[in-house]
Design a protein around this motif. Structure first.
Motif, PDB file in Angstrom:
ATOM      1  N   SER A  69       0.831  -1.216   0.000  1.00 17.71           N
ATOM      2  CA  SER A  69       0.000   0.000   0.000  1.00 17.71           C
ATOM      3  C   SER A  69       0.863   1.262   0.000  1.00 17.71           C
ATOM      4  O   SER A  69       0.566   2.236   0.686  1.00 17.71           O
ATOM      5  N   ASN A  70       1.916   1.235  -0.792  1.00 19.99           N
ATOM      6  CA  ASN A  70       2.849   2.364  -0.882  1.00 19.99           C
ATOM      7  C   ASN A  70       2.262   3.407  -1.839  1.00 19.99           C
ATOM      8  O   ASN A  70       2.493   3.365  -3.048  1.00 19.99           O
ATOM      9  N   TYR A  80      -6.361   2.837  -1.472  1.00 19.28           N
ATOM     10  CA  TYR A  80      -5.113   2.467  -0.795  1.00 19.28           C
ATOM     11  C   TYR A  80      -4.884   3.335   0.435  1.00 19.28           C
ATOM     12  O   TYR A  80      -4.477   2.840   1.490  1.00 19.28           O
ATOM     13  N   ARG A  81      -5.124   4.629   0.334  1.00 20.91           N
ATOM     14  CA  ARG A  81      -4.915   5.530   1.480  1.00 20.91           C
ATOM     15  C   ARG A  81      -5.837   5.197   2.647  1.00 20.91           C
ATOM     16  O   ARG A  81      -5.471   5.369   3.796  1.00 20.91           O
ATOM     17  N   SER A  82      -7.046   4.746   2.343  1.00 17.40           N
ATOM     18  CA  SER A  82      -8.044   4.466   3.383  1.00 17.40           C
ATOM     19  C   SER A  82      -7.710   3.224   4.199  1.00 17.40           C
ATOM     20  O   SER A  82      -8.284   3.018   5.264  1.00 17.40           O
ATOM     21  N   GLY A  83      -6.804   2.397   3.688  1.00 17.03           N
ATOM     22  CA  GLY A  83      -6.491   1.142   4.367  1.00 17.03           C
ATOM     23  C   GLY A  83      -7.457   0.030   4.001  1.00 17.03           C
ATOM     24  O   GLY A  83      -7.418  -1.046   4.598  1.00 17.03           O
ATOM     25  N   ASN A  84      -8.337   0.269   3.022  1.00 21.09           N
ATOM     26  CA  ASN A  84      -9.310  -0.734   2.614  1.00 21.09           C
ATOM     27  C   ASN A  84      -8.726  -1.801   1.697  1.00 21.09           C
ATOM     28  O   ASN A  84      -9.435  -2.696   1.267  1.00 21.09           O
ATOM     29  N   ILE A  85      -7.440  -1.680   1.377  1.00 24.58           N
ATOM     30  CA  ILE A  85      -6.760  -2.697   0.590  1.00 24.58           C
ATOM     31  C   ILE A  85      -5.590  -3.212   1.419  1.00 24.58           C
ATOM     32  O   ILE A  85      -4.716  -2.454   1.811  1.00 24.58           O
ATOM     33  N   ILE A 102      -3.009 -13.293  -5.968  1.00 22.93           N
ATOM     34  CA  ILE A 102      -3.281 -12.293  -4.933  1.00 22.93           C
ATOM     35  C   ILE A 102      -4.026 -12.949  -3.779  1.00 22.93           C
ATOM     36  O   ILE A 102      -4.998 -13.681  -3.986  1.00 22.93           O
ATOM     37  N   LYS A 103      -3.548 -12.662  -2.573  1.00 27.43           N
ATOM     38  CA  LYS A 103      -4.232 -13.076  -1.353  1.00 27.43           C
ATOM     39  C   LYS A 103      -4.293 -11.863  -0.436  1.00 27.43           C
ATOM     40  O   LYS A 103      -3.326 -11.116  -0.322  1.00 27.43           O
ATOM     41  N   GLY A 104      -5.429 -11.671   0.187  1.00 27.95           N
ATOM     42  CA  GLY A 104      -5.586 -10.562   1.106  1.00 27.95           C
ATOM     43  C   GLY A 104      -7.013 -10.077   1.135  1.00 27.95           C
ATOM     44  O   GLY A 104      -7.954 -10.835   0.881  1.00 27.95           O
ATOM     45  N   GLY A 117     -13.061  -4.928   1.671  1.00 23.25           N
ATOM     46  CA  GLY A 117     -13.942  -5.748   2.494  1.00 23.25           C
ATOM     47  C   GLY A 117     -14.167  -7.161   1.992  1.00 23.25           C
ATOM     48  O   GLY A 117     -14.848  -7.945   2.648  1.00 23.25           O
ATOM     49  N   GLN A 118     -13.588  -7.501   0.847  1.00 20.66           N
ATOM     50  CA  GLN A 118     -13.738  -8.843   0.285  1.00 20.66           C
ATOM     51  C   GLN A 118     -12.426  -9.606   0.408  1.00 20.66           C
ATOM     52  O   GLN A 118     -11.376  -9.095   0.035  1.00 20.66           O
ATOM     53  N   GLU A 119     -12.512 -10.823   0.919  1.00 23.53           N
ATOM     54  CA  GLU A 119     -11.329 -11.677   0.955  1.00 23.53           C
ATOM     55  C   GLU A 119     -11.006 -12.113  -0.473  1.00 23.53           C
ATOM     56  O   GLU A 119     -11.906 -12.495  -1.231  1.00 23.53           O
TER      57      GLU A 119
END
Length: 127
Positions: free
Chosen positions: A23-24, A55-60, A87-89, A93-95
């Motif tokens: 998340s850079n 990305y800034r919100s921390g939602n990823i 991709i894993k993560g 809000g979705q796995e």
């Protein structure tokens, strides 16, 4: 495609995946063109501003972002990259746990390559 251009694009791709994983937002800001358009797996179109906000919100929050099956094609001054990414993560809000096929278009701006367009599709679990 000449070796220098190929090396530059491969470095950009590696940096982009690392920026996604960590998340850079500073690095993402450098690699994505301000007018980027990106089609997601459900057909929605996102802009750079929308992506950066997520990305800034921390939602990823991704913990695995690994590339394979990379293909590059130089067309005029642009380079098109097709790449499979595991991709894993968590994304909005979705796995997420799967493989995705990305297509990106890179363009050189004053000695800096920037992604100007892209898309992604989910691959079936047997791909």
């Amino acid at each position: 495609m000449d070796a220098t251009r190929k090396a530059q694009i491969l470095a950009c791709e590696k940096s982009l995946l690392e920026a996604m994983k960590t998340s850079n937002v500073e690095l993402l800001d450098l690699l994505l063109h301000d007018d980027l358009l990106f089609n997601g797996p459900t057909g929605e179109t996102a802009t750079k501003a929308m992506d950066m906000k997520n990305y800034r919100s921390g939602n990823i929050n991704l913990h695995t972002v690994e590339a394979s099956d990379q293909m590059l094609s130089s067309i005029g001054d642009d380079v098109v990259v097709a790449v499979t990414v595991e991709i894993k993560g968590n994304y909005l809000g979705q796995e997420i746990d799967g493989k995705f096929r990305y297509l990106r278009v890179w363009k050189l701006f004053e000695n800096n390559w920037k992604a100007i367009a892209g898309s992604v599709v989910a691959l079936s679990s047997d791909s």
